[in-house]
Design a protein around this motif. Sequence first.
Motif, mmCIF file in Angstrom:
data_model
loop_
_atom_site.group_PDB
_atom_site.id
_atom_site.type_symbol
_atom_site.label_atom_id
_atom_site.label_comp_id
_atom_site.label_asym_id
_atom_site.label_seq_id
_atom_site.Cartn_x
_atom_site.Cartn_y
_atom_site.Cartn_z
ATOM 1 N N LEU A 1 34.129 9.826 28.723
ATOM 2 C CA LEU A 1 34.348 8.924 29.849
ATOM 3 C C LEU A 1 34.040 7.472 29.488
ATOM 4 N N SER B 1 41.511 9.729 33.026
ATOM 5 C CA SER B 1 41.923 11.144 33.129
ATOM 6 C C SER B 1 43.366 11.343 32.690
ATOM 7 N N ALA C 1 44.876 13.697 29.759
ATOM 8 C CA ALA C 1 45.911 14.690 30.056
ATOM 9 C C ALA C 1 47.050 14.583 29.053
ATOM 10 N N PHE D 1 35.810 21.155 30.210
ATOM 11 C CA PHE D 1 36.309 20.039 29.431
ATOM 12 C C PHE D 1 35.114 19.406 28.734
ATOM 13 N N PRO D 2 35.241 19.094 27.423
ATOM 14 C CA PRO D 2 34.085 18.591 26.685
ATOM 15 C C PRO D 2 33.576 17.253 27.215
ATOM 16 N N VAL D 3 32.317 16.977 26.969
ATOM 17 C CA VAL D 3 31.708 15.733 27.422
ATOM 18 C C VAL D 3 31.800 14.664 26.329
ATOM 19 N N ARG E 1 37.128 15.559 36.372
ATOM 20 C CA ARG E 1 36.633 14.316 35.775
ATOM 21 C C ARG E 1 35.117 14.215 35.964
ATOM 22 N N LEU F 1 33.055 16.626 36.146
ATOM 23 C CA LEU F 1 32.406 17.596 35.248
ATOM 24 C C LEU F 1 32.360 17.102 33.803
ATOM 25 N N MET F 2 33.173 16.091 33.473
ATOM 26 C CA MET F 2 33.120 15.504 32.135
ATOM 27 C C MET F 2 31.949 14.542 31.995
ATOM 28 N N SER F 3 31.289 14.232 33.099
ATOM 29 C CA SER F 3 30.198 13.261 33.041
ATOM 30 C C SER F 3 28.856 13.967 33.057
ATOM 31 N N VAL G 1 43.479 18.793 32.589
ATOM 32 C CA VAL G 1 42.737 17.620 33.067
ATOM 33 C C VAL G 1 43.194 17.210 34.462
#
Lengths: 81, 465
Positions: free
Chosen positions: A32, A38, A42, A65-67, B236, B238-240, B400
């Motif tokens: 992020l 996003s 994608a 989804f990986p961090v 999104r 959950l990506m943080s 995503v």
Amino acid sequence: MTVRSEIVAQFAQVAREHDKALAPLTDDLELLDSGLDSLCFAVVVARLEDLLEVDPFSASEDVLFPVTFGEFVGLYEHAEK
Amino acid sequence: MPRSSHASLWNALSAKSDLSDRFVIGAKSRVALGQMMAGSAIDGRGEDLRGRSVLVMTRDQFTAALVLLELDGIARRLILYPPDLPLEYLPFVIKSASVDAIVSDRTDFGPNISGVRYIMPCGHTIMSQSCDRSAQYRTEWILLTSGTLGLPKVVVHTLSSLTAAIERPGAPAGKVVWSTFYDIRRYGGLQIFLRAILTGTSLVLSDAKESIADFLARAGSDGVSHISGTPSHWRRALMSPSVHRIAPENIRLSGEIADQGILNQLRSVYPQSKIVHAFASTEAGVAFEVSDGLAGFPASAIEHTPNVEMKVADGTLRIRSAGTASGYRGDEAPMLKAADGFVDTGDMVEPRGDRYYFVGRRDGLINVGGRKVHPEEVEAVINRHPEVHMSLVRAKKNPVVGAIVVADVVLRTASQADGRDARAVQSDILLFCRQTLSSHKVPAAINFVPALAVAESGKMMRGHA
């Protein structure tokens, strides 16, 4: 090309297409914070599916989804075709 | 479930006994609900807007929230300009909704605001001045959603249709604090704004300029207990790593199909939360909620959802309730409801066992993270390229954003579909798309194909997404 270099190339390509400034892609970079949104992720995932012929997210419904960028690369390196 | 019994949002709020510690909270400011009732975000000039058709066009949703509460019951019609709708559609919106006043903190309208009598500035500070509420309008609420060839569809609601699905508990709401990843100028977000006002709870609003981590931290420190978003918003989040900054009692998903993956992931991150996915659309209203943690919906929901009638006809879900919109506005606007009052959602459902599952759209509409893409709009752009014979734009499943746009393209000269020329045409088409379309509408991939299936009607066959 290795899996990693293909992923790096796709991050750079999609960042260019979407006019985003891409952070240096170190393993501990949080996705992020990479500069991509996003929609960019994608597109990266869709392109990688075509290029590497793997979709690590389809293996199970519970793949998170990986961090970090390192986790993202790992997911593809360990994905089964 | 009680239907809206209040003349206006202001009346609903004034019926609440204790609003002292209830706020609408933005990234940079907050305002107490009580203060909102007694004050004005438009310098006390509400009287000038009485009975007018008012377009609310603000930079941020916090200011929009203040203006909507103030003008419901005063304006004859309120039109919500969505945050990402390009300014070029302003003349269309003004004409379609007969706008005669604009309330805005912007000045960049360009030349195309003819017919508008008042441009009224607004801000996020409240002056203590209020309007005479002894006689009020049943204000018409207008929402804009994406239309087939780029022009928005102008959907007509009332406060009572917008709030038909909101239960109003008799007892005080306790520690409930609502939040949403949505913008309140879209149907999904507006539901949460109205819910907070009608139940007298605090509301934490997101800010387009804020990172997801900052928003989650803020939501956590303001004690958010109920929070809604699309499955893509949640993916999104959950990506943080900041996803653990909130501990919601109640998680709500809507606006896209919730697949089993996102439901499972939320369950594992928030084992204590009640996780609900709802089916709703701007046109059909809120239809039903599913709280068993499974994708799809139980067949029994068709027969046994209170106050909402549902049926499946020709494979798509149809809905009739007090929450459906009354129609579309504008010249040549299509019919929103069938003669029997049912709205065809266009969402195809398939029974498997004792549940129904969503299997795509009849019209090929693509839902990219809650933002709708009409394939025809993208095809029209691709087809303008001189090398292109025809194209088919379709959805591709994506982990995503749920689905992304891809295009199958037939070139005029089939032999060009290999090698360097093809790659040049491919990047040419993409460049073309990027120049004309919003980024979520640009195909992630262009595939060259020898032919596309055309039905007997002469229309292209749109497969199930």
